[in-house]
Structure formats: structure tokens, C-alpha cells
Design an enzyme around this catalytic site. Structure first.
Site, PDB file in Angstrom:
ATOM      1  N   ASN A  14       3.561  90.862   4.472  1.00 50.88           N
ATOM      2  CA  ASN A  14       2.970  92.086   5.046  1.00 50.88           C
ATOM      3  C   ASN A  14       2.661  93.096   3.952  1.00 50.88           C
ATOM      4  O   ASN A  14       1.614  93.749   3.978  1.00 50.88           O
ATOM      5  CB  ASN A  14       3.922  92.691   6.085  1.00 50.88           C
ATOM      6  CG  ASN A  14       3.778  92.035   7.447  1.00 50.88           C
ATOM      7  OD1 ASN A  14       2.836  92.294   8.167  1.00 50.88           O
ATOM      8  ND2 ASN A  14       4.693  91.145   7.761  1.00 50.88           N
ATOM      9  N   ILE A  94      18.142 101.577   9.690  1.00 51.92           N
ATOM     10  CA  ILE A  94      17.716 102.843   9.088  1.00 51.92           C
ATOM     11  C   ILE A  94      18.752 103.913   9.417  1.00 51.92           C
ATOM     12  O   ILE A  94      19.093 104.113  10.581  1.00 51.92           O
ATOM     13  CB  ILE A  94      16.329 103.250   9.628  1.00 51.92           C
ATOM     14  CG1 ILE A  94      15.301 102.193   9.276  1.00 51.92           C
ATOM     15  CG2 ILE A  94      15.929 104.625   9.124  1.00 51.92           C
ATOM     16  CD1 ILE A  94      15.147 101.959   7.792  1.00 51.92           C
ATOM     17  N   ASN A 108       7.230 100.586  11.721  1.00 50.31           N
ATOM     18  CA  ASN A 108       7.810  99.255  11.596  1.00 50.31           C
ATOM     19  C   ASN A 108       6.869  98.247  12.240  1.00 50.31           C
ATOM     20  O   ASN A 108       6.212  98.549  13.234  1.00 50.31           O
ATOM     21  CB  ASN A 108       9.176  99.211  12.302  1.00 50.31           C
ATOM     22  CG  ASN A 108       9.864  97.856  12.193  1.00 50.31           C
ATOM     23  OD1 ASN A 108       9.972  97.294  11.109  1.00 50.31           O
ATOM     24  ND2 ASN A 108      10.296  97.326  13.313  1.00 50.31           N
ATOM     25  N   HIS A 110       6.888  94.669  14.164  1.00 49.79           N
ATOM     26  CA  HIS A 110       7.802  93.738  14.830  1.00 49.79           C
ATOM     27  C   HIS A 110       6.983  92.570  15.362  1.00 49.79           C
ATOM     28  O   HIS A 110       5.935  92.788  15.987  1.00 49.79           O
ATOM     29  CB  HIS A 110       8.561  94.430  15.965  1.00 49.79           C
ATOM     30  CG  HIS A 110       9.561  93.533  16.632  1.00 49.79           C
ATOM     31  ND1 HIS A 110      10.776  93.230  16.066  1.00 49.79           N
ATOM     32  CD2 HIS A 110       9.493  92.839  17.794  1.00 49.79           C
ATOM     33  CE1 HIS A 110      11.426  92.387  16.857  1.00 49.79           C
ATOM     34  NE2 HIS A 110      10.677  92.135  17.907  1.00 49.79           N
TER      35      HIS A 110
HETATM   36  C1  GRF Z   1       7.616  89.511   9.530  1.00 51.40           C
HETATM   37  O1  GRF Z   1       7.594  88.465  10.465  1.00 51.40           O
HETATM   38  C2  GRF Z   1       7.766  90.815  10.245  1.00 51.40           C
HETATM   39  O2  GRF Z   1       7.182  90.830  11.520  1.00 51.40           O
HETATM   40  C3  GRF Z   1       9.231  90.951  10.400  1.00 51.40           C
HETATM   41  O3  GRF Z   1       9.803  90.381   9.232  1.00 51.40           O
HETATM   42  C4  GRF Z   1       8.869  89.471   8.671  1.00 51.40           C
HETATM   43  C5  GRF Z   1       8.592  89.943   7.267  1.00 51.40           C
HETATM   44  O4  GRF Z   1       7.804  89.033   6.633  1.00 51.40           O
HETATM   45  N1  GRF Z   1       9.596  92.332  10.528  1.00 51.40           N
HETATM   46  P1  GRF Z   1       7.255  89.406   5.164  1.00 51.40           P
HETATM   47  O5  GRF Z   1       8.448  89.756   4.294  1.00 51.40           O
HETATM   48  O6  GRF Z   1       6.310  90.567   5.328  1.00 51.40           O
HETATM   49  O7  GRF Z   1       6.557  88.150   4.726  1.00 51.40           O
END
Ligand code: GRF
Length: 200
Positions: A14, A94, A108, A110
Site C-alpha cells: 500500500n 494507536i 486506515n 482495512h
Molecule cells: C493490507 O492487506 C491492508 O489492508 C492491511 O494490512 C495489509 C498491509 O499490506 N491493513 P502491505 O504492508 O501494504 O503490503
């Protein structure tokens, strides 16, 4: 310019989506100031370093008590004078004082359509295992503001993703990342940046 800090714990896909969109000009009015992880080995920190973004580890294990970790994390955040804090796979609760210090300034991502499959214990593959166990035909991802709860803050964006026959938690996770997470998070940051920079 919206000063953004990203908190991570794992692989950082991400984070990479955000970096790529800033660098190719799709995401504007944003300055990625710091990436902070609780995990020194998080590949997300390596991604930050590869793009010359300050990469910092603030680990609970380095402090005698949780209160000391919270203080260190808050002090680190203050250093960068952030307008927005993005939790991108950050697996540490947090601290309440952080939520109070940054009202509607923490978001965030999710990997489900909140309020399904969220809350304490729902993270990573566990979210997708629960979705498949329930037999839902549609899942997806949610970007929400962070409040004192777990995955309970106001919803900003959501995107549905089809669950396919034969999906495993891994295949579903990947599809939700590709089709939803990696699109929604930059989109949410752009919305907030436009508002901050007077463009909305
Ligand atoms: C993702 O699936 C996100 O939705 C969740 O944790 C994972 C993080 O993946 N919160 P990355 O570290 O961004 O690859």
C-alpha cells in the site's frame, strides 16, 4: 502541500502504491515526509529508503513500558509536523493520545467492507479467511478515519471486489489489494490533500 506520514508493519504494497502515484504525478499536493514502522525488518522501510523517504523504526520492544513507546512514537510524529497520518498495514494499537492529538488526521485501510470482518483480531489473512468461511460473494476494502476504537471510525471510501469460486485467502487478499486497496488509499489521500490545499 499536505505533509503525510505513513505507518507500516509489513511488506508495504500500500505504501508502494502511494509512492508510485506521487512519483508519477497522479497524486498531487502531497509530500511523503516519513515512513515509521514498529518492525525494523519490515520491507516497507526498505521501500521508503529506495525512494529517499526517511524510514524510521519505533518498536515497542525497545522501550521498558508501553507508555514509553507511545511517548517515543508521538515525539517522532511531532518531528515531521504531519497533516495526515496514514496507517498502511500498521498492526500496533494507536494510543488514545495520538487519536486526540490528530483528530480526523489519521486514516486506515482495512481489507473488508466495514462493518463486516473487522475489529479486534481481524487483520491480514484472518479477514479473508473469515469472509470465505461466511461464504460472502462480495468483499472489498475500506478507508476510514481512525478513532479510539478498532476499525470503528467514520468511513471515507469503500470499493467492492468479487469473491471468485475456488478463492483462497491468499487469492482473495491479492485481488482486494490490486482492485481496491491500492486504488482507494491514494484516492483518499488526494481527497484530503485537495481539501487541505483549498482545491476541493
Ligand atoms: C493490507 O492487506 C491492508 O489492508 C492491511 O494490512 C495489509 C498491509 O499490506 N491493513 P502491505 O504492508 O501494504 O503490503
Amino acid at each position: 502541500m499536505l505533509r503525510v506520514g505513513v505507518l507500516v508493519s509489513g511488506g508495504g504494497t500500500n505504501l508502494q502504491a502511494i509512492i508510485d502515484q506521487v512519483e508519477d504525478g497522479r497524486l498531487t499536493g502531497v509530500s511523503l515526509e516519513v515512513v515509521i514502522s514498529n518492525n525494523a525488518g519490515a520491507y516497507a522501510l526498505e521501500r521508503a529508503r529506495q525512494h529517499n523517504i526517511p524510514a524510521v523504526c519505533v518498536s515497542p520492544g525497545d522501550y521498558p513500558a508501553r507508555v514509553d513507546f507511545h511517548r517515543a512514537l508521538m515525539e517522532k510524529l511531532e518531528e515531521y509536523r504531519l497533516d495526515l497520518i496514514v496507517l498502511a498495514g500498521y498492526l500496533v494499537k494507536i494510543p488514545p493520545e495520538m487519536v486526540a492529538r490528530y483528530p480526523k488526521q489519521i486514516i486506515n485501510i482495512h481489507p473488508s467492507l466495514i462493518p463486516s470482518f473487522c475489529g479486534v483480531g481481524y487483520y491480514g489473512l484472518r479477514v479473508h479467511e473469515a469472509a470465505l468461511a461466511r461464504g460472502v460473494k462480495v468483499s472489498g476494502a475500506t478507508v476510514h478515519y481512525v478513532d479510539a476504537g478498532t476499525d470503528t471510525g467514520p468511513i471515507l471510501l469503500q470499493k467492492a471486489v468479487e469473491v471468485k469460486e475456488g478463492d483462497t485467502p491468499q487469492t482473495l487478499q491479492r485481488r482486494i489489494m490490486e482492485e481496491a486497496e491500492w486504488k482507494l488509499l491514494p484516492q483518499a489521500i488526494q481527497m484530503i490533500a485537495d481539501s487541505h490545499n483549498g482545491k476541493a
